[in-house]
Scaffold this active site. Structure first.
Site, PDB file in Angstrom:
ATOM      1  N   VAL A  44     -57.384  10.803 -87.243  1.00  0.00           N
ATOM      2  CA  VAL A  44     -58.573  11.272 -86.527  1.00  0.00           C
ATOM      3  C   VAL A  44     -59.219  12.263 -87.492  1.00  0.00           C
ATOM      4  O   VAL A  44     -58.723  13.369 -87.682  1.00  0.00           O
ATOM      5  CB  VAL A  44     -58.214  11.923 -85.175  1.00  0.00           C
ATOM      6  CG1 VAL A  44     -59.452  12.504 -84.508  1.00  0.00           C
ATOM      7  CG2 VAL A  44     -57.544  10.897 -84.260  1.00  0.00           C
ATOM      8  N   PRO A  45     -60.305  11.861 -88.150  1.00  0.00           N
ATOM      9  CA  PRO A  45     -60.794  12.554 -89.354  1.00  0.00           C
ATOM     10  C   PRO A  45     -61.533  13.878 -89.121  1.00  0.00           C
ATOM     11  O   PRO A  45     -62.724  14.002 -89.376  1.00  0.00           O
ATOM     12  CB  PRO A  45     -61.711  11.509 -89.987  1.00  0.00           C
ATOM     13  CG  PRO A  45     -62.248  10.755 -88.822  1.00  0.00           C
ATOM     14  CD  PRO A  45     -61.101  10.668 -87.845  1.00  0.00           C
ATOM     15  N   CYS A  46     -60.804  14.891 -88.713  1.00  0.00           N
ATOM     16  CA  CYS A  46     -61.410  16.215 -88.523  1.00  0.00           C
ATOM     17  C   CYS A  46     -61.856  16.819 -89.855  1.00  0.00           C
ATOM     18  O   CYS A  46     -62.715  17.700 -89.877  1.00  0.00           O
ATOM     19  CB  CYS A  46     -60.465  17.147 -87.778  1.00  0.00           C
ATOM     20  SG  CYS A  46     -58.852  17.341 -88.547  1.00  0.00           S
ATOM     21  N   HIS A  47     -61.319  16.323 -90.966  1.00  0.00           N
ATOM     22  CA  HIS A  47     -61.726  16.839 -92.285  1.00  0.00           C
ATOM     23  C   HIS A  47     -63.174  16.485 -92.610  1.00  0.00           C
ATOM     24  O   HIS A  47     -63.764  17.090 -93.503  1.00  0.00           O
ATOM     25  CB  HIS A  47     -60.782  16.317 -93.377  1.00  0.00           C
ATOM     26  CG  HIS A  47     -60.770  14.826 -93.515  1.00  0.00           C
ATOM     27  ND1 HIS A  47     -60.006  14.017 -92.697  1.00  0.00           N
ATOM     28  CD2 HIS A  47     -61.431  14.000 -94.364  1.00  0.00           C
ATOM     29  CE1 HIS A  47     -60.186  12.758 -93.048  1.00  0.00           C
ATOM     30  NE2 HIS A  47     -61.048  12.721 -94.055  1.00  0.00           N
TER      31      HIS A  47
END
Length: 155
Positions: A117-120
């Site tokens: 889950v690409p929070c970056h």
């Protein structure tokens, strides 16, 4: 709940999950690589493929634990395409409440599924890198890894 650890270019990835799905992926500075349980094998394979550059999306059954609002934010994160970024403000607008920017940022920070889950991919409105549970150096590495423009060596 099963656990596995693999080595990645930016540290060790620890996976937790079961038949209900992947519950957590976090980055560790130090760890011991483990035998990967069958239930976590596909998650490990997909994350390794991501780091090798042959995977840009994940196709995994996810089971993160969080509040309804956090899960709503995490679902929105899944819609940020590989190689792109958005701001906390834009994410708040996408979710329908520009005033929820701090709550959105807090939920982003509680994301239990690092990389998957690409929070970056969420940055400040001014384009600067902002907080990341794995550290800003890892966030920069991930964004550079996903960048469609690769900087070559000059010499």
């Amino acid at each position: 709940m099963e656990t596995a650890v693999i080595k990645t270019p930016i540290g060790y990835a620890e996976f937790k999950g079961d038949e209900q799905g992947l519950a957590a992926v976090k980055v560790l500075d130090t760890a011991t690589v483990t035998v990967i349980p069958t239930v976590l094998q596909e998650a490990a394979n997909q994350v390794l493929a991501y780091f090798e550059g042959s995977r840009t999306t994940f196709d995994l059954k996810l089971n993160p634990q969080g509040t309804a609002f956090q899960k709503k934010v995490w679902q929105a994160l899944l819609k940020i395409p590989y190689g792109t970024t958005t701001s906390y403000l834009e994410l708040s607008k996408t979710l329908g409440d520009v005033k929820a920017i701090r709550a959105v940022a807090a939920a982003n920070g509680k994301n239990p599924l690092w990389i998957v889950v690409p929070c970056h991919r969420v940055i400040g409105s001014n384009g600067e890198l902002t907080g990341y549970a794995g550290g800003l150096s890892r966030k920069k590495w991930l964004l550079d890894h996903e960048s469609p423009v690769k900087q070559g060596k000059l010499f």
